[in-house]
Design a protein around this motif. Structure first.
Motif, PDB file in Angstrom:
ATOM      1  N   PHE A  45       0.840  -1.199   0.000  1.00 35.93           N
ATOM      2  CA  PHE A  45       0.000   0.000   0.000  1.00 35.93           C
ATOM      3  C   PHE A  45       0.875   1.249   0.000  1.00 35.93           C
ATOM      4  O   PHE A  45       1.787   1.395   0.827  1.00 35.93           O
ATOM      5  CB  PHE A  45      -0.925   0.005   1.209  1.00 35.93           C
ATOM      6  CG  PHE A  45      -2.106  -0.909   1.066  1.00 35.93           C
ATOM      7  CD1 PHE A  45      -3.281  -0.454   0.482  1.00 35.93           C
ATOM      8  CD2 PHE A  45      -2.036  -2.233   1.494  1.00 35.93           C
ATOM      9  CE1 PHE A  45      -4.373  -1.296   0.341  1.00 35.93           C
ATOM     10  CE2 PHE A  45      -3.120  -3.079   1.362  1.00 35.93           C
ATOM     11  CZ  PHE A  45      -4.290  -2.623   0.778  1.00 35.93           C
ATOM     12  N   THR A  46       0.570   2.155  -0.920  1.00 34.75           N
ATOM     13  CA  THR A  46       1.327   3.395  -1.073  1.00 34.75           C
ATOM     14  C   THR A  46       0.370   4.576  -1.080  1.00 34.75           C
ATOM     15  O   THR A  46      -0.712   4.510  -1.688  1.00 34.75           O
ATOM     16  CB  THR A  46       2.133   3.382  -2.384  1.00 34.75           C
ATOM     17  OG1 THR A  46       2.967   2.227  -2.400  1.00 34.75           O
ATOM     18  CG2 THR A  46       3.002   4.617  -2.494  1.00 34.75           C
ATOM     19  N   GLY A  47       0.750   5.649  -0.393  1.00 32.59           N
ATOM     20  CA  GLY A  47      -0.080   6.839  -0.339  1.00 32.59           C
ATOM     21  C   GLY A  47       0.006   7.674  -1.595  1.00 32.59           C
ATOM     22  O   GLY A  47       0.823   7.413  -2.494  1.00 32.59           O
ATOM     23  N   THR A  48      -0.816   8.703  -1.671  1.00 26.99           N
ATOM     24  CA  THR A  48      -0.807   9.589  -2.838  1.00 26.99           C
ATOM     25  C   THR A  48       0.511  10.338  -2.968  1.00 26.99           C
ATOM     26  O   THR A  48       0.846  10.836  -4.041  1.00 26.99           O
ATOM     27  CB  THR A  48      -1.960  10.598  -2.739  1.00 26.99           C
ATOM     28  OG1 THR A  48      -1.879  11.281  -1.470  1.00 26.99           O
ATOM     29  CG2 THR A  48      -3.299   9.890  -2.824  1.00 26.99           C
ATOM     30  N   ASP A  49       1.264  10.399  -1.857  1.00 27.38           N
ATOM     31  CA  ASP A  49       2.571  11.044  -1.894  1.00 27.38           C
ATOM     32  C   ASP A  49       3.690  10.081  -2.276  1.00 27.38           C
ATOM     33  O   ASP A  49       4.864  10.450  -2.268  1.00 27.38           O
ATOM     34  CB  ASP A  49       2.893  11.670  -0.531  1.00 27.38           C
ATOM     35  CG  ASP A  49       2.844  10.659   0.607  1.00 27.38           C
ATOM     36  OD1 ASP A  49       2.595   9.458   0.346  1.00 27.38           O
ATOM     37  OD2 ASP A  49       3.038  11.070   1.773  1.00 27.38           O
TER      38      ASP A  49
ATOM     39  N   PRO B 292      -7.037  -4.183  -8.146  1.00 26.09           N
ATOM     40  CA  PRO B 292      -6.665  -2.893  -7.535  1.00 26.09           C
ATOM     41  C   PRO B 292      -7.450  -2.650  -6.247  1.00 26.09           C
ATOM     42  O   PRO B 292      -8.670  -2.821  -6.214  1.00 26.09           O
ATOM     43  CB  PRO B 292      -7.056  -1.877  -8.613  1.00 26.09           C
ATOM     44  CG  PRO B 292      -8.145  -2.538  -9.391  1.00 26.09           C
ATOM     45  CD  PRO B 292      -7.890  -4.021  -9.336  1.00 26.09           C
ATOM     46  N   VAL B 293      -6.752  -2.274  -5.191  1.00 29.69           N
ATOM     47  CA  VAL B 293      -7.375  -2.058  -3.886  1.00 29.69           C
ATOM     48  C   VAL B 293      -7.085  -0.635  -3.418  1.00 29.69           C
ATOM     49  O   VAL B 293      -5.925  -0.205  -3.391  1.00 29.69           O
ATOM     50  CB  VAL B 293      -6.847  -3.064  -2.840  1.00 29.69           C
ATOM     51  CG1 VAL B 293      -7.507  -2.814  -1.485  1.00 29.69           C
ATOM     52  CG2 VAL B 293      -7.089  -4.488  -3.299  1.00 29.69           C
ATOM     53  N   THR B 294      -8.132   0.072  -3.068  1.00 28.07           N
ATOM     54  CA  THR B 294      -8.004   1.412  -2.499  1.00 28.07           C
ATOM     55  C   THR B 294      -8.374   1.344  -1.025  1.00 28.07           C
ATOM     56  O   THR B 294      -9.417   0.795  -0.667  1.00 28.07           O
ATOM     57  CB  THR B 294      -8.933   2.411  -3.222  1.00 28.07           C
ATOM     58  OG1 THR B 294      -8.590   2.450  -4.605  1.00 28.07           O
ATOM     59  CG2 THR B 294      -8.778   3.805  -2.626  1.00 28.07           C
ATOM     60  N   LEU B 295      -7.521   1.911  -0.188  1.00 28.26           N
ATOM     61  CA  LEU B 295      -7.747   1.914   1.257  1.00 28.26           C
ATOM     62  C   LEU B 295      -7.811   3.351   1.755  1.00 28.26           C
ATOM     63  O   LEU B 295      -6.838   4.100   1.646  1.00 28.26           O
ATOM     64  CB  LEU B 295      -6.615   1.162   1.968  1.00 28.26           C
ATOM     65  CG  LEU B 295      -6.585   1.237   3.495  1.00 28.26           C
ATOM     66  CD1 LEU B 295      -7.834   0.600   4.096  1.00 28.26           C
ATOM     67  CD2 LEU B 295      -5.333   0.570   4.040  1.00 28.26           C
ATOM     68  N   ASN B 296      -8.953   3.707   2.306  1.00 28.96           N
ATOM     69  CA  ASN B 296      -9.128   5.032   2.886  1.00 28.96           C
ATOM     70  C   ASN B 296      -9.005   4.910   4.399  1.00 28.96           C
ATOM     71  O   ASN B 296      -9.811   4.229   5.042  1.00 28.96           O
ATOM     72  CB  ASN B 296     -10.500   5.607   2.520  1.00 28.96           C
ATOM     73  CG  ASN B 296     -10.753   6.952   3.154  1.00 28.96           C
ATOM     74  OD1 ASN B 296      -9.897   7.819   3.160  1.00 28.96           O
ATOM     75  ND2 ASN B 296     -11.934   7.129   3.720  1.00 28.96           N
ATOM     76  N   VAL B 297      -8.006   5.542   4.989  1.00 25.42           N
ATOM     77  CA  VAL B 297      -7.788   5.484   6.432  1.00 25.42           C
ATOM     78  C   VAL B 297      -8.401   6.710   7.079  1.00 25.42           C
ATOM     79  O   VAL B 297      -8.028   7.841   6.777  1.00 25.42           O
ATOM     80  CB  VAL B 297      -6.280   5.408   6.759  1.00 25.42           C
ATOM     81  CG1 VAL B 297      -6.071   5.416   8.272  1.00 25.42           C
ATOM     82  CG2 VAL B 297      -5.666   4.162   6.142  1.00 25.42           C
ATOM     83  N   TRP B 298      -9.370   6.476   7.958  1.00 29.54           N
ATOM     84  CA  TRP B 298     -10.015   7.577   8.663  1.00 29.54           C
ATOM     85  C   TRP B 298      -9.135   8.072   9.805  1.00 29.54           C
ATOM     86  O   TRP B 298      -8.326   7.334  10.368  1.00 29.54           O
ATOM     87  CB  TRP B 298     -11.365   7.118   9.216  1.00 29.54           C
ATOM     88  CG  TRP B 298     -12.423   7.021   8.160  1.00 29.54           C
ATOM     89  CD1 TRP B 298     -12.695   7.906   7.170  1.00 29.54           C
ATOM     90  CD2 TRP B 298     -13.377   5.955   8.004  1.00 29.54           C
ATOM     91  NE1 TRP B 298     -13.754   7.481   6.408  1.00 29.54           N
ATOM     92  CE2 TRP B 298     -14.190   6.288   6.894  1.00 29.54           C
ATOM     93  CE3 TRP B 298     -13.634   4.775   8.690  1.00 29.54           C
ATOM     94  CZ2 TRP B 298     -15.236   5.479   6.459  1.00 29.54           C
ATOM     95  CZ3 TRP B 298     -14.678   3.957   8.262  1.00 29.54           C
ATOM     96  CH2 TRP B 298     -15.468   4.304   7.163  1.00 29.54           C
TER      97      TRP B 298
ATOM     98  N   TYR C  10      -4.715   5.211   0.286  1.00 24.95           N
ATOM     99  CA  TYR C  10      -3.587   4.377  -0.124  1.00 24.95           C
ATOM    100  C   TYR C  10      -4.078   3.385  -1.176  1.00 24.95           C
ATOM    101  O   TYR C  10      -5.248   3.001  -1.200  1.00 24.95           O
ATOM    102  CB  TYR C  10      -3.013   3.624   1.077  1.00 24.95           C
ATOM    103  CG  TYR C  10      -2.506   4.535   2.173  1.00 24.95           C
ATOM    104  CD1 TYR C  10      -1.168   4.905   2.241  1.00 24.95           C
ATOM    105  CD2 TYR C  10      -3.387   5.035   3.140  1.00 24.95           C
ATOM    106  CE1 TYR C  10      -0.703   5.736   3.253  1.00 24.95           C
ATOM    107  CE2 TYR C  10      -2.931   5.872   4.150  1.00 24.95           C
ATOM    108  CZ  TYR C  10      -1.595   6.217   4.205  1.00 24.95           C
ATOM    109  OH  TYR C  10      -1.141   7.051   5.198  1.00 24.95           O
ATOM    110  N   ARG C  11      -3.144   2.957  -2.014  1.00 27.89           N
ATOM    111  CA  ARG C  11      -3.499   2.021  -3.083  1.00 27.89           C
ATOM    112  C   ARG C  11      -2.505   0.868  -3.126  1.00 27.89           C
ATOM    113  O   ARG C  11      -1.326   1.025  -2.797  1.00 27.89           O
ATOM    114  CB  ARG C  11      -3.537   2.725  -4.444  1.00 27.89           C
ATOM    115  CG  ARG C  11      -4.588   3.831  -4.526  1.00 27.89           C
ATOM    116  CD  ARG C  11      -4.639   4.453  -5.917  1.00 27.89           C
ATOM    117  NE  ARG C  11      -5.561   5.574  -5.973  1.00 27.89           N
ATOM    118  CZ  ARG C  11      -6.873   5.462  -6.152  1.00 27.89           C
ATOM    119  NH1 ARG C  11      -7.400   4.247  -6.319  1.00 27.89           N
ATOM    120  NH2 ARG C  11      -7.658   6.514  -6.185  1.00 27.89           N
ATOM    121  N   ALA C  12      -3.025  -0.282  -3.518  1.00 31.49           N
ATOM    122  CA  ALA C  12      -2.184  -1.466  -3.686  1.00 31.49           C
ATOM    123  C   ALA C  12      -2.738  -2.291  -4.841  1.00 31.49           C
ATOM    124  O   ALA C  12      -3.904  -2.152  -5.221  1.00 31.49           O
ATOM    125  CB  ALA C  12      -2.150  -2.293  -2.412  1.00 31.49           C
TER     126      ALA C  12
END
Length: 565
Positions: A79-83, A185-191, A168-170
């Motif tokens: 998992f990698t962030g938009t940055d 493709p997996v998108t993970l939104n961390v609250w 984050y995406r993986a």
């Protein structure tokens, strides 16, 4: 040999790897959707997850082909962030779904259809060491998918407590021996909030390790299975798995044991208290069942001084333990359904409560009296635990106003449409009770059997009929009753392996955390408005899993401050 036929043969041989798998379809579904082996292929591979810090989220990857597919494997991505920075500490845990054939329905399941139901989960790696599991009776991968069959993986993603809020995406990847490859493709939104380590919901689901001791002892006596060689390792694995699913683990028998002293008092050794404190902290325990007082006294009235001395030892240990979140309780009586049982609870419960002990009296009974001629149980009970179907709000509110707690439980003989816990009922049945419980401020959840009622069948990995009473002339079958985990030995380690139902139960515990957080924040009224359309009562609740996901998102917005007041 005919030259044209020879060339045609070469062409077929060359084309075979290309067409051997036929039309291979890989797709994903939400965690509460159970997909049977016979079900047709779905559509769409993209996965969208949302989670708080210190929370698990799961999803399913399924596959089907009109020809056999060899050596299927799943590889987790990073998992990698938009940055562009990686999400440190995130865990992706992979399982293959194992299927059980259900020929007959659990009693009163009018929607039943026979087929191969997924439930047990085969881990790819050892749950404690992280080493790959190989050579056991069942292995997760690689595995072969037969033609015209649907099979799948379960994926758990853990968001670490130190995670930074954001997206984050993986990319996960499903591969096979002949070069097939499908990207997921997996998108993970961390609250931007964290779930507490210690659960808000009290749980009393029994001790799998203790039940396993009895199971293997019986098996060894029958000359079938030998018990594990290292029970301490088993207990550690069981405790860790329960903790990760927000369920109370129980230490080995005798972990806290009052010893009689020459002066007539009782004492729990400091060494035991220290070890128990470490257990509580490591596995995030919030409730602990002590032994019944009848092991010390036969008559609570005639032997009151001895009873008081024994309970005083518990009170001193509780004070020394210094873990206010832990509720110590005595399981006083299970389902008192006649006058004699009511008299028993009245006598023992009132005598024990009269000592003003910190130990709570738990009785598996509703908050209203079954028969007025028996008298009531008021003044004898601290924790009431009615069946889902026997909960009555009006009487429960009165007990709660007096400082008493209400827990709840499900059992095999319910005669209604409450959320039954069986393999052939929807997975949502394991998730919705937490929503209904919080709606009524029910604080605990109980279940019988220690989750390992394996003795009802020869092989839990192949036979779902864990409680079959049809041979008694009652016509009652309960698929998966009392069994929410499976023997770990069959997948490469001693202990327990999880199930789809356990994952749904964990998600319900996490949902309850959202509601408990809002309650502590003073936003209970706002939360109540969100859940009431879904959790109407134990007899009426929303059947669409997507509605709970949408409501969960609204609860998260309230927690982070984005909801309307």
């Amino acid at each position: 040999m005919n030259k044209s036929l020879f060339c045609l043969g070469l062409m077929v041989a060359w084309l075979a790897p290309v067409f051997a798998c036929g039309e291979w379809t890989v797709w994903t579904v939400k965690p509460t959707q159970r997909v049977l082996r016979e079900d047709p292929a779905g559509r769409g591979t993209a996965v969208s997850l949302s989670a708080a810090r210190n929370e698990w989220e799961g999803f399913q990857i399924l596959m089907r082909c009109d020809a056999p597919v060899k050596d299927v494997q799943l590889k987790a991505g990073s998992f990698t962030g938009t940055d562009g920075k990686p999400l440190e500490g995130v865990r992706s845990v992979l399982y293959r779904q194992h299927q059980l054939y259900l020929a007959d329905p659990t009693i009163r399941n009018d929607a039943f259809k026979p087929g191969w139901y997924p439930d047990p989960l085969i881990p790819v790696v050892h749950p404690q060491t992280g080493k790959p599991l190989r050579g056991a009776r069942f292995s997760a991968m690689p595995f072969d998918v037969p033609a015209e069959q649907t099979h799948g993986f379960w994926v758990d993603v853990y968001v670490p407590a130190q995670a930074k809020a954001g997206q984050y995406r993986a990319k996960f990847r499903v591969t096979a021996a002949e070069g097939q490859s499908v990207e997921v493709p997996v998108t993970l939104n961390v609250w931007d909030f964290e779930l507490p380590a210690t659960p808000a919901m009290y749980t009393a689901l029994g001790s799998p390790a203790e039940r396993m001791r009895a199971f293997y002892a019986k098996q060894e006596k029958a000359g079938k299975l030998k018990p594990p060689g290292d029970w301490s390792a088993v207990e550690g694995q069981v405790a860790q798995m329960l903790s990760e699913h927000r369920i109370n683990a129980t230490p080995a028998p005798g972990a806290l044991l009052p010893e009689a002293q020459p002066d007539g008092t009782y004492r729990i050794a400091r060494e035991q208290i220290k070890a128990f404190r470490e257990f509580v902290d490591r596995y995030h325990i919030n409730a602990y069942p002590i032994g019944h007082a009848r092991s010390v006294v036969k008559d609570p009235d005639a032997e009151r001084p001895k009873l008081q001395a024994w309970l005083a030892a518990w009170d001193r240990a509780i004070a020394e333990l210094d873990r206010a979140q832990v509720v110590f309780y005595m399981y006083l009586k299970d389902e008192p359904n006649d006058e004699e049982a009511y008299r028993y609870v009245q006598k023992w419960g009132r005598a024990i409560r009269a000592t003003k002990t910190a130990v709570k009296m738990l009785v598996v009974e509703q908050t209203w009296t079954q028969n007025e001629q028996w008298g009531d149980l008021y003044g004898a009970v601290d924790i009431w635990c009615p069946l889902f179907s026997l909960f009555k709000e009006e009487s429960a509110v009165k007990r709660q106003a007096l400082g008493e707690m209400v827990w709840t439980y499900t059992a095999l003989c319910q005669r209604d449409k409450t959320p039954w816990w069986h393999i052939d009922y929807p997975l949502l049945n394991y998730r919705v009770p937490a929503w209904i419980a919080w709606r009524y401020r029910i604080r605990g959840l109980l279940y019988w059997g220690g989750m390992v009622h394996w003795s009802g069948v020869e092989d839990p990995w192949s036979d779902p009929k864990t409680l079959d009473r049809r041979n008694r002339g009652k016509g009652q079958l309960y698929n998966g009753e009392g069994t929410i985990v499976y023997p770990g030995r069959d997948v490469g380690y001693e202990g327990i392996a999880p199930s789809l139902r356990l994952k749904a139960l964990r998600d319900s515990m996490e949902d309850y955390e959202y509601l408990a957080l809002l309650e502590r924040m003073g936003k209970a009224a706002e939360a109540q408005k969100i859940i009431l359309p879904l959790a109407g009562s134990w007899f009426q609740w929303e059947l669409d899993p997507a509605a709970y996901e949408a409501a969960r998102g609204k609860l998260a917005q309230l927690i982070v401050g984005g909801g309307k007041k």
